[in-house]
Design a protein around this motif. Sequence first.
Motif, short mmCIF file in Angstrom:
data_model
loop_
_atom_site.label_atom_id
_atom_site.label_comp_id
_atom_site.label_asym_id
_atom_site.label_seq_id
_atom_site.Cartn_x
_atom_site.Cartn_y
_atom_site.Cartn_z
N SER A 161 56.44 23.23 22.25
CA SER A 161 56.24 22.68 23.71
C SER A 161 57.07 23.22 24.67
O SER A 161 56.56 23.54 25.88
CB SER A 161 56.24 21.25 23.43
N PHE A 162 58.29 23.59 24.33
CA PHE A 162 59.39 23.88 25.40
C PHE A 162 59.09 25.12 26.13
O PHE A 162 58.93 25.61 27.06
CB PHE A 162 60.65 23.67 24.85
N LYS A 163 58.71 26.26 25.07
CA LYS A 163 58.44 27.29 25.27
C LYS A 163 57.22 27.76 26.18
O LYS A 163 57.05 28.90 26.75
CB LYS A 163 58.34 28.48 24.19
N MET A 164 56.44 26.80 26.21
CA MET A 164 55.10 26.61 27.22
C MET A 164 55.75 27.06 28.76
O MET A 164 54.69 27.39 29.53
CB MET A 164 54.19 25.65 27.05
N ALA B 90 63.13 30.08 26.68
CA ALA B 90 62.75 29.68 25.51
C ALA B 90 61.51 30.64 25.46
O ALA B 90 61.20 31.04 23.98
CB ALA B 90 62.21 28.20 25.57
N LYS B 91 60.69 31.23 26.29
CA LYS B 91 59.71 32.31 25.94
C LYS B 91 60.37 33.57 25.71
O LYS B 91 59.59 34.09 24.64
CB LYS B 91 58.84 32.33 27.35
N ILE B 92 61.44 33.81 26.03
CA ILE B 92 62.01 35.32 25.71
C ILE B 92 62.87 35.05 24.58
O ILE B 92 62.57 35.96 23.58
CB ILE B 92 62.84 35.73 27.00
N TRP C 67 65.30 25.69 20.08
CA TRP C 67 65.80 24.97 18.94
C TRP C 67 67.03 24.28 18.87
O TRP C 67 67.44 23.31 18.57
CB TRP C 67 65.68 26.04 17.63
N ILE C 68 67.89 24.96 19.93
CA ILE C 68 69.29 24.54 19.97
C ILE C 68 69.35 23.67 21.59
O ILE C 68 70.23 23.09 21.47
CB ILE C 68 70.30 25.86 20.39
#
Length: 247
Positions: free
Chosen positions: A149-152, A157-159, A165-166
């Motif tokens: 969800s976060f990397k959306m 977080a996308k890269i 995770w951390i």
Amino acid sequence: MKHTYNIEGMTCTSCSAAVEKSLKKVAGIDEVSVDLENKQATVEMKQHVALSELRETLPSKYSISQVEETNNFNNTGATSTTMMSNNVEESKWQQLKPLFLILGYIAAATILLNYSRDNWNGAMLDFMGLFFIVFSFFKILDLQGFPESFKMYDPLAKIFPAYGWIYPFIETALGLMFLMRFEIDIALIITLVILGITTVGVTKTLLDKKSIQCACLGTALKLPMTQATFIENAIMIVMAVVMLFIL
């Protein structure tokens, strides 16, 4: 040409990402936009693609059906559309209620901890500490779903997927540092960096008018990405800047 489809079986942003990825593989499809909240996908095609072909490319847990077109010049249809828009807006604010309740409880706890003190500078540190502890708790509840969800919307977080995770544990560490008054300057700088990066992603998502789930409270609570997410981050950034000048 553009078509809208109902998608059943989506429960989280990982599901919407899987649907989007599957549909984009179909020859003749240019762009796919998945609306998790309304369980729909908007598909732009170079040429007509049969519904049966779309069904075949989706994982078996999802079902797809085409949305019936409505006559925009029909008064009844216009009224129905207006009512639907109002219901969606009301539903969105209903979904945001947990966020406002949590922020309210954090603010109340901060006041109770500081009401008898002459110097209220520490109140902001307590608020920030409680904020990070509470918000990291909800993220840690679903460590499998949160990174997806976060990397959306978070650029870093996308890269670097490992960052998702951390991230909850970074928030936990920051919360403890603020509450224990440990290396406050370092904690404030880290806060500015991580929330600044996230706010850039949130701003882009809002400007692009994408409908995705906000991961600020993990995936346990289905919060839509709205201006409230931007304001929440902005408040913490402003508080961090103010504390850097005060301390």
